[in-house]
Design an enzyme around this catalytic site. Structure first.
Site, short mmCIF file in Angstrom:
data_model
loop_
_atom_site.label_atom_id
_atom_site.label_comp_id
_atom_site.label_asym_id
_atom_site.label_seq_id
_atom_site.Cartn_x
_atom_site.Cartn_y
_atom_site.Cartn_z
N LYS A 59 1.12 -1.23 -0.17
CA LYS A 59 -0.17 -0.39 -0.06
C LYS A 59 0.83 1.20 -0.20
O LYS A 59 1.95 1.72 0.84
CB LYS A 59 -0.64 -0.03 1.06
CG LYS A 59 -2.32 0.39 0.62
CD LYS A 59 -3.05 0.12 2.27
CE LYS A 59 -3.91 0.45 2.11
NZ LYS A 59 -4.85 0.49 3.62
N VAL A 60 0.79 2.03 -1.32
CA VAL A 60 2.05 3.47 -1.04
C VAL A 60 0.49 4.32 -0.81
O VAL A 60 0.13 4.67 -2.02
CB VAL A 60 2.25 3.28 -2.19
CG1 VAL A 60 3.16 4.20 -2.78
CG2 VAL A 60 3.46 1.81 -2.47
#
Ligand code: E4P
Length: 219
Positions: A84-85
């Site tokens: 997750k960015v």
């Protein structure tokens, strides 16, 4: 529509998985902190073992190089891991780099139509528009989901839409009506999805009549 569980709580994930309502899991630093465990890699691995589907773990670096390094480490934890960015300028660089290496990325903290377009162009496997937080500031979060569905259809973009920051059963029903791929749902909202006062009232009536029959008072 797939259901992801928005939680890092093992007991809750296990319970929802057992009823067939958990196709994957999303976590974030706040959800991880809630569990009070400092062995966060071990916790993510345990979540993967239960979920047997995509599990998002979030990077905490703020620069692209740091996000890429952390993302690679998270991806190596388990085959089910998704990195997750956050959707920032630095985040876009990391999304492109990690996706280019075949690592699935979930672009998070998405609040605008352009952010949905950008992360898909960068190759993100998933986009997470936060509908509840948009509602909180007086916008209609579901409008963003409608935009994302339309844009991705217009250009055959393969990024899957995860409706995130889900707060109510209406968010889930509206997500399905709009054709979102996934809703990531907190365990307490999963419980609310099945509840209906007429189901409870009907069941109470059936039980009362059944008890009368067993007591021999029915005729
Ligand atoms: C999504 O992946 C996030 O973890 C989550 O949906 C955020 O929800 P919140 O706005 O309730 O914190």
């Amino acid at each position: 529509m797939k259901f992801f569980i928005d939680s890092a709580n093992l007991e809750a994930i296990r319970e929802v998985k057992a009823m067939g309502m958990c196709d994957g899991v999303t976590t974030n630093p706040s959800l991880m902190a809630k569990e009070g465990r400092t062995d966060t890699d071990a916790l993510l691995k345990e979540i993967c073992a239960i979920a047997q589907g995509p599990v998002s773990g979030e990077v905490t670096a703020l620069d692209a190089a740091g996000m890429i390094e952390e993302g690679k480490r998270l991806a190596a934890l388990d085959d089910h891991m998704v990195v997750k960015v956050p959707t920032t300028y630095e985040g876009l660089k990391a999304i492109a780099a990690l996706s280019g290496e075949g690592i699935p990325v979930n672009a998070t903290l998405v609040f605008s139509t352009n952010q949905c377009l950008l992360v898909a162009k960068a190759g993100a496997a998933y986009v997470s528009p936060f509908v509840g937080r948009l509602d909180d500031v007086g916008e209609d979060g579901m409008d963003l989901i409608a935009d994302a569905v339309e844009i991705y259809q217009n250009y055959d973009l393969e990024t899957e839409i995860i409706v995130a920051s889900v707060r109510s059963p209406m968010h889930v029903a509206d997500s399905a009506l709009l054709g979102a791929d996934i809703a990531t749902i907190p365990p307490d909202v999963i419980k609310k999805l099945v509840a209906h006062p007429l189901t409870d009232k009907g069941l109470a009536g059936f039980m009362k009549d059944w008890e009368k029959l067993q007591g021999g008072t029915g005729s």
